[in-house]
Design a protein around this motif. Sequence first.
Motif, short mmCIF file in Angstrom:
data_model
loop_
_atom_site.label_atom_id
_atom_site.label_comp_id
_atom_site.label_asym_id
_atom_site.label_seq_id
_atom_site.Cartn_x
_atom_site.Cartn_y
_atom_site.Cartn_z
N SER A 104 0.83 -1.21 0.00
CA SER A 104 0.00 0.00 0.00
C SER A 104 0.86 1.25 0.00
CB SER A 104 -0.92 0.00 1.22
OG SER A 104 -1.61 1.23 1.34
N TYR A 105 1.94 1.25 0.81
CA TYR A 105 2.80 2.44 0.91
C TYR A 105 3.49 2.73 -0.41
CZ TYR A 105 6.46 5.61 2.44
OH TYR A 105 7.28 6.69 2.56
N HIS A 106 4.07 1.69 -1.03
CA HIS A 106 4.83 1.91 -2.25
C HIS A 106 3.95 2.18 -3.45
CE1 HIS A 106 8.86 1.23 -0.71
NE2 HIS A 106 8.40 0.20 -0.03
N SER A 107 2.65 1.82 -3.33
CA SER A 107 1.73 2.11 -4.44
C SER A 107 1.11 3.49 -4.35
CB SER A 107 0.63 1.04 -4.50
OG SER A 107 -0.16 1.09 -3.32
N LYS A 108 1.39 4.19 -3.27
CA LYS A 108 0.85 5.55 -3.12
C LYS A 108 1.43 6.45 -4.20
CE LYS A 108 0.28 5.21 1.88
NZ LYS A 108 0.85 5.59 3.20
N VAL A 109 0.57 7.27 -4.75
CA VAL A 109 1.00 8.20 -5.79
C VAL A 109 1.52 9.46 -5.11
CG1 VAL A 109 0.30 9.51 -7.80
CG2 VAL A 109 -0.70 7.25 -7.38
N VAL A 110 2.76 9.80 -5.39
CA VAL A 110 3.40 10.95 -4.74
C VAL A 110 3.10 12.23 -5.52
CG1 VAL A 110 5.59 11.93 -3.97
CG2 VAL A 110 5.25 9.46 -3.95
N PRO A 111 2.55 13.28 -4.88
CA PRO A 111 2.38 14.56 -5.57
C PRO A 111 3.72 15.10 -6.03
CG PRO A 111 1.24 14.54 -3.45
CD PRO A 111 2.11 13.33 -3.48
N GLU A 112 3.74 15.78 -7.17
CA GLU A 112 4.99 16.32 -7.71
C GLU A 112 4.75 17.73 -8.25
OE1 GLU A 112 8.07 15.50 -11.40
OE2 GLU A 112 7.07 13.78 -10.46
N ILE A 113 5.51 18.69 -7.74
CA ILE A 113 5.44 20.08 -8.23
C ILE A 113 6.45 20.26 -9.34
CG2 ILE A 113 5.72 22.52 -7.62
CD1 ILE A 113 5.03 21.77 -4.72
N THR A 114 5.99 20.72 -10.50
CA THR A 114 6.92 20.99 -11.61
C THR A 114 7.23 22.48 -11.74
OG1 THR A 114 5.08 21.05 -13.17
CG2 THR A 114 6.23 18.96 -12.90
N SER A 115 6.29 23.34 -11.33
CA SER A 115 6.56 24.79 -11.40
C SER A 115 5.56 25.54 -10.54
CB SER A 115 6.46 25.29 -12.85
OG SER A 115 5.13 25.22 -13.32
N ILE A 116 5.99 26.72 -10.10
CA ILE A 116 5.12 27.68 -9.41
C ILE A 116 5.14 28.96 -10.23
CG2 ILE A 116 4.74 29.02 -7.31
CD1 ILE A 116 6.07 26.83 -5.73
N ASN A 117 3.98 29.42 -10.62
CA ASN A 117 3.92 30.58 -11.51
C ASN A 117 2.98 31.65 -10.94
OD1 ASN A 117 4.31 32.17 -13.78
ND2 ASN A 117 2.61 31.24 -14.88
N PRO A 118 3.54 32.84 -10.61
CA PRO A 118 4.95 33.20 -10.63
C PRO A 118 5.66 32.68 -9.40
CG PRO A 118 3.68 35.07 -9.90
CD PRO A 118 2.68 34.00 -10.24
N PRO A 119 7.01 32.53 -9.44
CA PRO A 119 7.75 32.04 -8.28
C PRO A 119 7.97 33.11 -7.21
CG PRO A 119 9.25 32.47 -10.07
CD PRO A 119 7.88 32.70 -10.62
N VAL A 120 7.63 34.36 -7.55
CA VAL A 120 7.76 35.49 -6.63
C VAL A 120 6.43 36.23 -6.61
CG1 VAL A 120 8.98 37.63 -6.14
CG2 VAL A 120 10.21 35.72 -7.16
N GLY A 121 5.91 36.55 -5.44
CA GLY A 121 4.62 37.23 -5.36
C GLY A 121 4.43 37.95 -4.05
N VAL A 122 3.27 38.59 -3.91
CA VAL A 122 2.92 39.32 -2.69
C VAL A 122 1.52 38.89 -2.28
CG1 VAL A 122 4.36 41.32 -3.19
CG2 VAL A 122 2.02 41.26 -4.05
N PRO A 123 1.12 39.11 -1.02
CA PRO A 123 -0.24 38.75 -0.59
C PRO A 123 -1.30 39.34 -1.53
CG PRO A 123 1.09 39.35 1.30
CD PRO A 123 1.93 39.64 0.09
N GLY A 124 -2.27 38.49 -1.88
CA GLY A 124 -3.33 38.91 -2.79
C GLY A 124 -3.11 38.44 -4.22
N ASP A 125 -1.87 38.05 -4.57
CA ASP A 125 -1.59 37.55 -5.91
C ASP A 125 -2.21 36.17 -6.12
OD1 ASP A 125 -0.14 39.79 -6.47
OD2 ASP A 125 1.83 38.81 -6.56
N VAL A 126 -2.58 35.89 -7.37
CA VAL A 126 -3.04 34.56 -7.75
C VAL A 126 -1.83 33.73 -8.18
CG1 VAL A 126 -4.46 33.22 -9.34
CG2 VAL A 126 -5.33 35.38 -8.41
#
Length: 547
Positions: A15-37
């Motif tokens: 069960s543990y090894h069959s778990k699908v691991v979330p993977e982040i490929t990018s954050i857009n934008p990588p720099v932001g301020v409160p209120g940004d989408v």
Amino acid sequence: MLVIALIVGISFLISYHSKVVPEITSINPPVGVPGDVIVINGKNFGKERDMNYVEFSGSKLTSSAYISWSDTKIKLVLPANVQDGLVVVGNKNIRSKPALFANEIDIPVLVPTVKQTTKPVITAITGKLHYRGDLLTITGNNFGDTRGDSKVYFTIDYDDKIKNAEIVTSNMYTENMVPVSEFEAGYEFWSNTEIRVRIPDGASSGLVQIQVGDEKSEGYECEISSYGSSSVKLRRIYLMEYSADIADLYTNDISTVTLRCPIPLETYYQPEVQITEINPNPVLTNYQNAIIHQLSKSKNYFPKTVFKQTFVLPVYERLSSVNADKTVNYKKGDIHFVDKALESDALIPSENEEVKKLAAEITGKEKNNYKKAKLIYDYFCDKCKINSKVRKNDADPLDLIKSKKGDSYDFAIMYTALLRAAGVPCLTNSGVLVLQDLTTQPHWWCEFYLPGFGWLPVDPAIGAGLEYKSWTEGGKSLDSRDFYFGNMDSHHILFSRGWAELKPFSQENKIVQHPRSFALQSIWEEASESTVKYSSYWSVPIIRGVY
């Protein structure tokens, strides 16, 4: 019972090894301020949010932050309390490898160049005679409602070209200019018709000019006076590189090691620092004057990873002559950046009782700050012995008070502490000293502030006789004690001014410091909580060429 336990155990492992691991490929934008989408791209996030979550710097976002959630894309609004740090997507069973996000409030982000259709125009500046550090108000039009990447420039007389010219043209004033200091927070107000800035160190009489986008205003005459004279000359251009190695990493899960590789600091005497090569590609090219590298691993014994950065930078010699009797003392509260150079901090023990007592003994009844700085400098030269070998990282600079011995780090820290205790704003600088054979060594020196004149460099270690492979200028050796109070050669490469107190990307991260190194910053490396151990090696910056 044994068979049942084995079946349960095998089922758990499957069960543990069959778990699908979330993977982040990018954050857009990588720099932001409160209120940004913000959009997080990747895979295995889950078709619905349900119990899944996004975490910034160890804090899970509340449900109100999410706009949409799919297996490959998460769209959210940054909350008011968002912090710099590592971003993780997780579910009730497993978490992704982290990615890095930076808060724009704490990072000098390059704003896209504004396409200026109307040239900025200066109609007036306040006053007729000005001094470095003065607050100058510029009025006119077409400055832009916000500053963005716009800049204000002042003439600087490199190599005394203006001073020695028989005929001075306006082009000579604008060929070499110094921008208002970002590091010293020199921009105080900006609107379309009015700008308020601090006249920067190194500025000389000539013109003030505004650049907005690709357009520059015509120069406006600005006369700058001083309590003496100064010049900036004898430029050397260095090709310099250094590297950081990471190896032997042991981890319990997914381990992330983040490196903060310092960038040489831009000043009027070390202008136009260029990063010519970074390998491998960094997460951020310039964050709080550092290149950010990040390494994530889920297995032990990976091969050594080398992070290398190469720079080209010019460095000028500075010469000054000060009329001590005409100088004025700094009044706390006038300039925020200078105020910080009067306070005790994690680096400078200026509130220590022994330091305050010694500062009072050395300066006696002297009231003039320039003369106080000279008295303390003479004390180091006459009473203290300088060691050429750098002491251990945990050695206390306060030892110098009793032993009267120390390395250049101890001399710089204690000179700064004594000046601050005596009411003189002072900073400790760090970087490398380039020797005559082009080898380098970490080095520390100082600068103190005089209103109207600016920052004066002091190297108490070399003044006291530090042995190193020194240069000769014009075929003549310098009188080190006389030269290194108020003057500085072009062989000191600057990485930091004062103590840089940095925030970790996550409060759970393990922090590594390098106290007696070529930059004075509180964090050099940080490793995620699952990191058991690893080894690191930082090279001293080396010189590949001088031009």
